[in-house]
Design a protein around this motif. Sequence first.
Motif, PDB file in Angstrom:
ATOM      1  N   TRP A  78       0.834  -1.204   0.000  1.00 29.70           N
ATOM      2  CA  TRP A  78       0.000   0.000   0.000  1.00 29.70           C
ATOM      3  C   TRP A  78       0.869   1.254   0.000  1.00 29.70           C
ATOM      4  N   LYS A  79       2.013   1.175   0.662  1.00 30.22           N
ATOM      5  CA  LYS A  79       2.948   2.293   0.564  1.00 30.22           C
ATOM      6  C   LYS A  79       3.496   2.399  -0.856  1.00 30.22           C
ATOM      7  N   ASP A  80       3.781   1.267  -1.487  1.00 29.31           N
ATOM      8  CA  ASP A  80       4.299   1.277  -2.854  1.00 29.31           C
ATOM      9  C   ASP A  80       3.298   1.928  -3.811  1.00 29.31           C
ATOM     10  N   ILE A  81       2.019   1.640  -3.624  1.00 22.86           N
ATOM     11  CA  ILE A  81       0.985   2.264  -4.448  1.00 22.86           C
ATOM     12  C   ILE A  81       1.023   3.778  -4.284  1.00 22.86           C
ATOM     13  N   TYR A  82       1.142   4.208  -3.046  1.00 20.89           N
ATOM     14  CA  TYR A  82       1.221   5.650  -2.780  1.00 20.89           C
ATOM     15  C   TYR A  82       2.453   6.258  -3.429  1.00 20.89           C
ATOM     16  N   MET A  83       3.592   5.615  -3.277  1.00 22.16           N
ATOM     17  CA  MET A  83       4.834   6.164  -3.802  1.00 22.16           C
ATOM     18  C   MET A  83       4.828   6.207  -5.328  1.00 22.16           C
ATOM     19  N   THR A  84       4.209   5.237  -5.966  1.00 20.29           N
ATOM     20  CA  THR A  84       4.111   5.251  -7.422  1.00 20.29           C
ATOM     21  C   THR A  84       3.383   6.494  -7.907  1.00 20.29           C
ATOM     22  N   ALA A  85       2.348   6.889  -7.188  1.00 23.07           N
ATOM     23  CA  ALA A  85       1.568   8.063  -7.583  1.00 23.07           C
ATOM     24  C   ALA A  85       2.181   9.369  -7.107  1.00 23.07           C
ATOM     25  N   CYS A  86       2.950   9.316  -6.005  1.00 20.63           N
ATOM     26  CA  CYS A  86       3.307  10.570  -5.327  1.00 20.63           C
ATOM     27  C   CYS A  86       4.788  10.778  -5.031  1.00 20.63           C
ATOM     28  N   SER A  87       5.665   9.885  -5.425  1.00 24.24           N
ATOM     29  CA  SER A  87       7.058   9.969  -4.972  1.00 24.24           C
ATOM     30  C   SER A  87       7.751  11.264  -5.365  1.00 24.24           C
ATOM     31  N   THR A  88       7.374  11.857  -6.503  1.00 21.32           N
ATOM     32  CA  THR A  88       8.055  13.073  -6.962  1.00 21.32           C
ATOM     33  C   THR A  88       7.409  14.353  -6.451  1.00 21.32           C
ATOM     34  N   LYS A  89       6.307  14.221  -5.710  1.00 21.54           N
ATOM     35  CA  LYS A  89       5.591  15.425  -5.264  1.00 21.54           C
ATOM     36  C   LYS A  89       5.106  15.309  -3.828  1.00 21.54           C
ATOM     37  N   ARG A  90       5.801  14.502  -3.024  1.00 22.85           N
ATOM     38  CA  ARG A  90       5.354  14.268  -1.662  1.00 22.85           C
ATOM     39  C   ARG A  90       6.002  15.240  -0.696  1.00 22.85           C
ATOM     40  N   THR A  91       5.302  15.491   0.406  1.00 21.51           N
ATOM     41  CA  THR A  91       5.823  16.227   1.553  1.00 21.51           C
ATOM     42  C   THR A  91       5.503  15.411   2.791  1.00 21.51           C
ATOM     43  N   ILE A  92       6.498  15.143   3.617  1.00 23.95           N
ATOM     44  CA  ILE A  92       6.283  14.453   4.891  1.00 23.95           C
ATOM     45  C   ILE A  92       5.934  15.502   5.929  1.00 23.95           C
ATOM     46  N   VAL A  93       4.796  15.323   6.597  1.00 28.85           N
ATOM     47  CA  VAL A  93       4.336  16.323   7.560  1.00 28.85           C
ATOM     48  C   VAL A  93       4.540  15.840   8.984  1.00 28.85           C
ATOM     49  N   LYS A  94       4.625  16.816   9.872  1.00 30.35           N
ATOM     50  CA  LYS A  94       4.722  16.529  11.301  1.00 30.35           C
ATOM     51  C   LYS A  94       3.676  17.359  12.028  1.00 30.35           C
ATOM     52  N   PRO A  95       3.335  17.013  13.266  1.00 30.73           N
ATOM     53  CA  PRO A  95       2.333  17.783  14.005  1.00 30.73           C
ATOM     54  C   PRO A  95       2.728  19.256  14.089  1.00 30.73           C
ATOM     55  N   GLY A  96       1.748  20.110  13.865  1.00 29.44           N
ATOM     56  CA  GLY A  96       1.983  21.544  13.854  1.00 29.44           C
ATOM     57  C   GLY A  96       2.157  22.118  12.468  1.00 29.44           C
ATOM     58  N   ASP A  97       2.395  21.257  11.478  1.00 26.95           N
ATOM     59  CA  ASP A  97       2.494  21.723  10.100  1.00 26.95           C
ATOM     60  C   ASP A  97       1.110  22.093   9.566  1.00 26.95           C
ATOM     61  N   SER A  98       1.112  22.856   8.485  1.00 28.44           N
ATOM     62  CA  SER A  98      -0.128  23.219   7.806  1.00 28.44           C
ATOM     63  C   SER A  98      -0.083  22.748   6.363  1.00 28.44           C
ATOM     64  N   ILE A  99      -1.240  22.434   5.818  1.00 27.89           N
ATOM     65  CA  ILE A  99      -1.378  22.104   4.403  1.00 27.89           C
ATOM     66  C   ILE A  99      -2.035  23.310   3.742  1.00 27.89           C
ATOM     67  N   PRO A 100      -1.451  23.868   2.676  1.00 24.54           N
ATOM     68  CA  PRO A 100      -1.842  25.194   2.177  1.00 24.54           C
ATOM     69  C   PRO A 100      -3.084  25.215   1.298  1.00 24.54           C
ATOM     70  N   LEU A 101      -4.209  24.741   1.802  1.00 24.44           N
ATOM     71  CA  LEU A 101      -5.464  24.782   1.065  1.00 24.44           C
ATOM     72  C   LEU A 101      -6.024  26.197   1.137  1.00 24.44           C
ATOM     73  N   SER A 102      -6.122  26.860  -0.003  1.00 20.40           N
ATOM     74  CA  SER A 102      -6.493  28.273  -0.032  1.00 20.40           C
ATOM     75  C   SER A 102      -7.868  28.527   0.593  1.00 20.40           C
ATOM     76  N   GLY A 103      -7.910  29.418   1.585  1.00 18.18           N
ATOM     77  CA  GLY A 103      -9.154  29.795   2.226  1.00 18.18           C
ATOM     78  C   GLY A 103      -9.557  28.941   3.401  1.00 18.18           C
ATOM     79  N   VAL A 104      -8.848  27.849   3.629  1.00 19.84           N
ATOM     80  CA  VAL A 104      -9.154  26.937   4.747  1.00 19.84           C
ATOM     81  C   VAL A 104      -7.866  26.661   5.506  1.00 19.84           C
ATOM     82  N   LYS A 105      -7.928  26.757   6.815  1.00 19.72           N
ATOM     83  CA  LYS A 105      -6.763  26.434   7.645  1.00 19.72           C
ATOM     84  C   LYS A 105      -6.755  24.932   7.899  1.00 19.72           C
ATOM     85  N   VAL A 106      -5.685  24.262   7.488  1.00 13.46           N
ATOM     86  CA  VAL A 106      -5.568  22.820   7.662  1.00 13.46           C
ATOM     87  C   VAL A 106      -4.358  22.548   8.541  1.00 13.46           C
ATOM     88  N   GLU A 107      -4.606  22.159   9.783  1.00 10.33           N
ATOM     89  CA  GLU A 107      -3.544  21.941  10.762  1.00 10.33           C
ATOM     90  C   GLU A 107      -3.342  20.447  10.992  1.00 10.33           C
TER      91      GLU A 107
END
Length: 307
Positions: A78-107
């Motif tokens: 299941w990780k391999d499936i994810y990496m096949t789709a996302c390996s070149t555009k992934r970001t590893i997040v940690k608690p306290g990080d934000s995901i930059p969805l415009s107009g919505v705060k995603v913590e």
Amino acid sequence: MSPYGESLLYDAGWEVDGRDGKRIAEVVKQAGLTKIDYFVMSHYHPDHAGGLTVLSKFVSIGRCFDRGDFVEPANQRWKDIYMTACSTKRTIVKPGDSIPLSGVKVEVVASSGQLITKPLAGGGPNPLCASAENRPAEGPENQYMVGSLFTFGKFKFLDLADLDWEKEMELACPVNRLGQVTIYQAGRHGALDGAAAPSLLYAIKPQVVIVNNGPRKGLGGPSAGSPKPLTKHYERIAKTPGIEGIWQGHLSLLESDKRANTSEDMIANLEDSADCKGHLIRASVSADGRFTIMNSRNGFIRTYSAR
């Protein structure tokens, strides 16, 4: 979809001969979108990662977010499936990080077994912890996932995916680090032997709970690894202080008592068969805090106001 037209998808469902990937792609099309701007992989389990192969063939994905590289051998596929789709555009997040969805705060409140350390707005000491039951950890994947809080004005949506009871207790006790929320997507698909610890659920006080269960998965059923089965899962949700509505993905057939499900008007799928149409529950939120939930099976809607 955000107020500015950006989109974020949390997980991609089961593999099942491409069923879930195709269904998500169809919803993306119906929403008038041409791509998924942000994809969040909560954890590497088949019911969360399996649909990504087919989905990524139908819909372009901009950026991907995940909790890191550790995976048990049993879940490597299941990780391999994810990496096949996302390996070149992934970001590893940690608690306290934000995901930059415009107009919505995603913590990001949980990732890779770590949790936010400081309470968010509305958090504080939790008196429910004094007599709280704890439960043992239920394996790495159910402790390591990405959990997030989405905020749009007064509206707050909490998705902890399959985070287990032990980690929930860390988030809730002795201090509730999340504050109160508007919609809570029930943990573990509603298999509340291993999630929705009362000290968490009754502290975050959701107005609405949405249970992403199957007819024989989640609500009313046991969680793998639980030391003893608990009962009356729906009843526990219904006792949440101030709750105004409970919506379900499927009618649960795991408990014989009809009172173990919400009103049929608020259940998206009633059948237990291969012909299940995959009807959805959609929430639409206004800037003033009013939000409407709609059942696509029957068109039933209910409108609420975020507290």
